[in-house]
Motif scaffolding. Structure first.
Motif, PDB file in Angstrom:
ATOM      1  N   LEU A   8       0.839  -1.190   0.000  1.00  0.00           N
ATOM      2  CA  LEU A   8       0.000   0.000   0.000  1.00  0.00           C
ATOM      3  C   LEU A   8       0.877   1.244   0.000  1.00  0.00           C
ATOM      4  O   LEU A   8       1.671   1.448   0.911  1.00  0.00           O
ATOM      5  CB  LEU A   8      -0.896  -0.002   1.242  1.00  0.00           C
ATOM      6  N   GLY A   9       0.743   2.086  -1.038  1.00  0.00           N
ATOM      7  CA  GLY A   9       1.513   3.317  -1.101  1.00  0.00           C
ATOM      8  C   GLY A   9       2.698   3.217  -2.034  1.00  0.00           C
ATOM      9  O   GLY A   9       2.895   2.231  -2.746  1.00  0.00           O
ATOM     10  N   ASP A  10       3.521   4.267  -2.027  1.00  0.00           N
ATOM     11  CA  ASP A  10       4.714   4.326  -2.859  1.00  0.00           C
ATOM     12  C   ASP A  10       5.783   5.142  -2.141  1.00  0.00           C
ATOM     13  O   ASP A  10       5.637   5.461  -0.960  1.00  0.00           O
ATOM     14  CB  ASP A  10       4.387   4.906  -4.246  1.00  0.00           C
ATOM     15  N   ARG A  11       6.839   5.528  -2.857  1.00  0.00           N
ATOM     16  CA  ARG A  11       7.931   6.237  -2.196  1.00  0.00           C
ATOM     17  C   ARG A  11       7.540   7.646  -1.769  1.00  0.00           C
ATOM     18  O   ARG A  11       8.091   8.177  -0.806  1.00  0.00           O
ATOM     19  CB  ARG A  11       9.147   6.295  -3.122  1.00  0.00           C
ATOM     20  N   LYS A  12       6.625   8.259  -2.476  1.00  0.00           N
ATOM     21  CA  LYS A  12       6.212   9.619  -2.109  1.00  0.00           C
ATOM     22  C   LYS A  12       5.277   9.621  -0.908  1.00  0.00           C
ATOM     23  O   LYS A  12       5.351  10.489  -0.045  1.00  0.00           O
ATOM     24  CB  LYS A  12       5.549  10.310  -3.305  1.00  0.00           C
ATOM     25  N   THR A  13       4.377   8.638  -0.843  1.00  0.00           N
ATOM     26  CA  THR A  13       3.386   8.588   0.236  1.00  0.00           C
ATOM     27  C   THR A  13       3.877   7.810   1.445  1.00  0.00           C
ATOM     28  O   THR A  13       3.316   7.917   2.528  1.00  0.00           O
ATOM     29  CB  THR A  13       2.088   7.926  -0.252  1.00  0.00           C
ATOM     30  N   GLY A  14       4.928   7.003   1.250  1.00  0.00           N
ATOM     31  CA  GLY A  14       5.272   5.987   2.225  1.00  0.00           C
ATOM     32  C   GLY A  14       4.471   4.735   1.915  1.00  0.00           C
ATOM     33  O   GLY A  14       3.429   4.800   1.254  1.00  0.00           O
ATOM     34  N   SER A  15       4.944   3.582   2.347  1.00  0.00           N
ATOM     35  CA  SER A  15       4.250   2.342   1.996  1.00  0.00           C
ATOM     36  C   SER A  15       4.438   1.283   3.068  1.00  0.00           C
ATOM     37  O   SER A  15       5.458   1.259   3.764  1.00  0.00           O
ATOM     38  CB  SER A  15       4.752   1.813   0.648  1.00  0.00           C
ATOM     39  N   PHE A  16       3.425   0.412   3.214  1.00  0.00           N
ATOM     40  CA  PHE A  16       3.477  -0.745   4.095  1.00  0.00           C
ATOM     41  C   PHE A  16       2.992  -1.964   3.324  1.00  0.00           C
ATOM     42  O   PHE A  16       2.086  -1.851   2.480  1.00  0.00           O
ATOM     43  CB  PHE A  16       2.528  -0.609   5.304  1.00  0.00           C
ATOM     44  N   LEU A  17       3.528  -3.137   3.622  1.00  0.00           N
ATOM     45  CA  LEU A  17       2.891  -4.381   3.221  1.00  0.00           C
ATOM     46  C   LEU A  17       1.726  -4.626   4.165  1.00  0.00           C
ATOM     47  O   LEU A  17       1.899  -4.604   5.388  1.00  0.00           O
ATOM     48  CB  LEU A  17       3.870  -5.562   3.326  1.00  0.00           C
ATOM     49  N   VAL A  18       0.539  -4.868   3.611  1.00  0.00           N
ATOM     50  CA  VAL A  18      -0.656  -5.074   4.440  1.00  0.00           C
ATOM     51  C   VAL A  18      -1.543  -6.145   3.830  1.00  0.00           C
ATOM     52  O   VAL A  18      -1.506  -6.372   2.617  1.00  0.00           O
ATOM     53  CB  VAL A  18      -1.475  -3.766   4.578  1.00  0.00           C
ATOM     54  N   PRO A  19      -2.354  -6.809   4.638  1.00  0.00           N
ATOM     55  CA  PRO A  19      -3.347  -7.730   4.088  1.00  0.00           C
ATOM     56  C   PRO A  19      -4.321  -6.975   3.190  1.00  0.00           C
ATOM     57  O   PRO A  19      -4.696  -5.825   3.472  1.00  0.00           O
ATOM     58  CB  PRO A  19      -4.064  -8.269   5.335  1.00  0.00           C
ATOM     59  N   ASN A  20      -4.736  -7.600   2.128  1.00  0.00           N
ATOM     60  CA  ASN A  20      -5.640  -6.976   1.166  1.00  0.00           C
ATOM     61  C   ASN A  20      -7.082  -7.133   1.627  1.00  0.00           C
ATOM     62  O   ASN A  20      -7.865  -7.892   1.063  1.00  0.00           O
ATOM     63  CB  ASN A  20      -5.433  -7.619  -0.209  1.00  0.00           C
ATOM     64  N   VAL A  21      -7.451  -6.388   2.667  1.00  0.00           N
ATOM     65  CA  VAL A  21      -8.796  -6.492   3.229  1.00  0.00           C
ATOM     66  C   VAL A  21      -9.758  -5.588   2.477  1.00  0.00           C
ATOM     67  O   VAL A  21      -9.355  -4.607   1.838  1.00  0.00           O
ATOM     68  CB  VAL A  21      -8.800  -6.138   4.731  1.00  0.00           C
ATOM     69  N   GLY A  22     -11.030  -5.919   2.552  1.00  0.00           N
ATOM     70  CA  GLY A  22     -12.057  -5.197   1.816  1.00  0.00           C
ATOM     71  C   GLY A  22     -12.112  -3.719   2.154  1.00  0.00           C
ATOM     72  O   GLY A  22     -12.119  -3.341   3.326  1.00  0.00           O
ATOM     73  N   GLY A  23     -12.171  -2.899   1.131  1.00  0.00           N
ATOM     74  CA  GLY A  23     -12.345  -1.459   1.291  1.00  0.00           C
ATOM     75  C   GLY A  23     -11.069  -0.681   1.518  1.00  0.00           C
ATOM     76  O   GLY A  23     -11.055   0.545   1.404  1.00  0.00           O
TER      77      GLY A  23
END
Length: 263
Positions: A230-245
């Motif tokens: 979730l995210g990119d280098r500009k926004t910052g990013s985390f690996l996260v479960p792909n939960v609904g919404g």
């Protein structure tokens, strides 16, 4: 591809999970481990790996030196993904383990005098193709957020307005319940049980699961991913479960986030 999950710590030993066991390492030991990581590996690192939206022209937007879009997203009620007490999402500048991260990885880049990404020992994801450079990859994780996303809404867990202080020694029961819930969803991934350890072992194990599932998903692009970056280098990013919404809410939030001004 091998996965190594690392819970770096500035004032005590860091915790490492490689899928077979847990290791508690001093900064010197961790540095030596990183030297021996080969090109076919992915580090899942629980500390900020990005900072200002454009490190070469930093401070071009409000809070550029303090908070990223990804940090803000999980603290805002309007996103419907505001984390409860106990699942702390601080501004990246308030997380002290970015210092040891800078020493060991050269990340996050914060200004134009820092070494360029292509010259660093690890490829920062996202932003570089996996096979573009013969270097191992590194990706940012926030295991507390990921564990909460995997468990929230399931029967027997606190609501999102109640505390989730799972890392406290007094909350070992909650930690065990969270692990059981996570393993029901990830049970086909071999991973050591962290429940005989502390909250850092739990986080390292969660990070390992995230990494393995992320690598597996990339090998099966036709299937719905179970873990997303979730995210990119500009926004910052985390690996996260792909939960609904989650992805839909993120896209709406990013549209309103201040962008770097032209320079």
């Amino acid at each position: 591809m091998s996965v190594i999950s690392i819970e770096p710590a500035p004032g005590k030993t860091s915790t490492v999970c490689d899928g077979t066991d847990f290791y508690h390492e001093t900064p010197a030991q961790l540095r030596d481990r990183l030297r021996r990581v080969n090109g076919d590996a992915l580090l899942c690192w629980d500390a900020p790996l990005t900072g200002p939206q454009d490190p070469d022209h930093a401070d071009m937007v409000e809070k550029d030196f303090s908070q990223r879009c990804i940090d803000s997203f999980f603290t805002r009620k309007e996103t419907e993904f505001k984390t409860p007490k106990g699942i702390s999402v601080l501004p990246y500048s308030d997380r002290p383990h970015w210092v040891i991260t800078r020493s060991l990885l050269g990340l996050p880049r914060t200004g134009r005098f820092d070494v360029r990404h292509k010259e660093l020992p690890f490829r920062l994801l996202p932003g570089e193709e996996w096979n573009e450079y013969p270097r191992p990859g590194v990706v940012e994780i926030h295991p507390a957020v990921a564990a909460w996303l995997w468990c929230r809404g399931h029967r027997g867990f606190p609501s999102c307005t109640e505390p989730w202080r799972y890392k406290s020694s007094k909350e070992a029961g909650l930690r065990a319940k969270m692990w059981q819930c996570i393993r029901r969803q990830t049970g086909d991934v071999a991973c050591p049980n962290p429940l005989n350890g502390d909250g850092d072992a739990f986080d390292a194990a969660v990070g390992y699961l995230l990494g393995v599932l992320f690598v597996r998903d990339r090998a099966r692009p036709e299937s719905r991913p179970t873990v997303i970056l979730l995210g990119d280098r500009k926004t910052g990013s985390f690996l996260v479960p792909n939960v609904g919404g989650l992805l839909e809410s993120w896209k709406k939030f990013v549209e309103k986030w201040p962008k770097v001004r032209n320079h």
